[in-house]
Design an enzyme around this catalytic site. Sequence first.
Site, mmCIF file in Angstrom:
data_model
loop_
_atom_site.group_PDB
_atom_site.id
_atom_site.type_symbol
_atom_site.label_atom_id
_atom_site.label_comp_id
_atom_site.label_asym_id
_atom_site.label_seq_id
_atom_site.Cartn_x
_atom_site.Cartn_y
_atom_site.Cartn_z
ATOM 1 N N GLY A 54 40.004 22.505 33.510
ATOM 2 C CA GLY A 54 41.022 21.964 32.500
ATOM 3 C C GLY A 54 42.453 22.490 33.074
ATOM 4 N N GLU A 55 43.302 22.005 32.054
ATOM 5 C CA GLU A 55 44.810 22.200 32.399
ATOM 6 C C GLU A 55 45.299 22.934 31.350
ATOM 7 O OE1 GLU A 55 46.454 18.491 33.202
ATOM 8 O OE2 GLU A 55 45.060 18.439 35.210
ATOM 9 N N THR A 109 48.314 26.094 29.545
ATOM 10 C CA THR A 109 49.894 25.717 29.527
ATOM 11 C C THR A 109 50.566 25.880 30.669
ATOM 12 O OG1 THR A 109 49.276 26.834 27.345
ATOM 13 C CG2 THR A 109 51.802 26.692 28.108
ATOM 14 N N TYR A 110 50.054 26.883 31.592
ATOM 15 C CA TYR A 110 50.889 27.379 32.795
ATOM 16 C C TYR A 110 50.210 26.670 34.043
ATOM 17 C CZ TYR A 110 52.380 30.593 29.480
ATOM 18 O OH TYR A 110 53.023 31.074 28.270
ATOM 19 N N ASP A 166 51.117 32.432 20.987
ATOM 20 C CA ASP A 166 50.927 30.835 21.329
ATOM 21 C C ASP A 166 49.292 30.491 20.799
ATOM 22 O OD1 ASP A 166 51.519 28.236 21.739
ATOM 23 O OD2 ASP A 166 50.898 28.735 23.968
#
Length: 297
Positions: free
Chosen positions: A11-12, A14-15, A128
């Site tokens: 996955g991708e 936030t960072y 977040d």
Amino acid sequence: MEDYTKIEKIGEGTYGVVYKGRHKTTGQVVAMKKIRLESEEEGVPSTAIREISLLKELRHPNIVSLQDVLMQDSRLYLIFEFLSMDLKKYLDSIPPGQYMDSSLVKSYLYQILQGIVFCHSRRVLHRDLKPQNLLIDDKGTIKLADFGLARAFGIPIRVYTHEVVTLWYRSPEVLLGSARYSTPVDIWSIGTIFAELATKKPLFHGDSEIDQLFRIFRALGTPNNEVWPEVESLQDYKNTFPKWKPGSLASHVKNLDENGLDLLSKMLIYDPAKRISGKMALNHPYFNDLDNQIKKM
């Protein structure tokens, strides 16, 4: 890094990219987060490394544990325990017309609150929280991921893939530009997630900061100094905001009983000083009939 093998990209975050990996000697499966920072040339700021090192001490059954912090070619890799499913994927997998079992909603909310209380007691905020960083296993456990990263790295406006970071779970004090905020920001986020556990739909799904605020205002009324002292002096508060009257939460959140709605309304109080704390939320009557096994975790 030589201790770990990358298995696949999963996955991708936030960072940066997240990989599934394996420890070469123990065989333990891990999640490897590659952190891409805005200023690549300067390498990783020492403040970030200090912050991150502190997170290794956050050990709790409802917190995804940070097991290692590694540097390779001035890239930072965070090695976390591996869980294959997040809450967003799980909610999306529930067939149309069906909802999460109400006892599971209650169990998940209780566990999320236990995790947040643990971190708040150690003065760590999340800032977040969203369904994508709540991870679940097949035994009914839910864990909070990415704790403390916002403080270490800041919250970018866009993910490095240029996808906009979601505003749906962000508290009104943050949206209105408050310079000082604290643990209540996480309670607000958990409240919006609670509603989504019950309905499968985000409670306030704005596509810009102003749209996000107005969706909150339409549901809960436009705040003023009477309900939230000092709100009108926050940086992004405008006297020209439309003056909506408070509506009823019950009309937005079906599938919650009276106690559930009462707890939700206390988590979504505008004034952060009056918003329920995590500790108080755990003692709310909504949880009276929760299985003791979960309370003992």
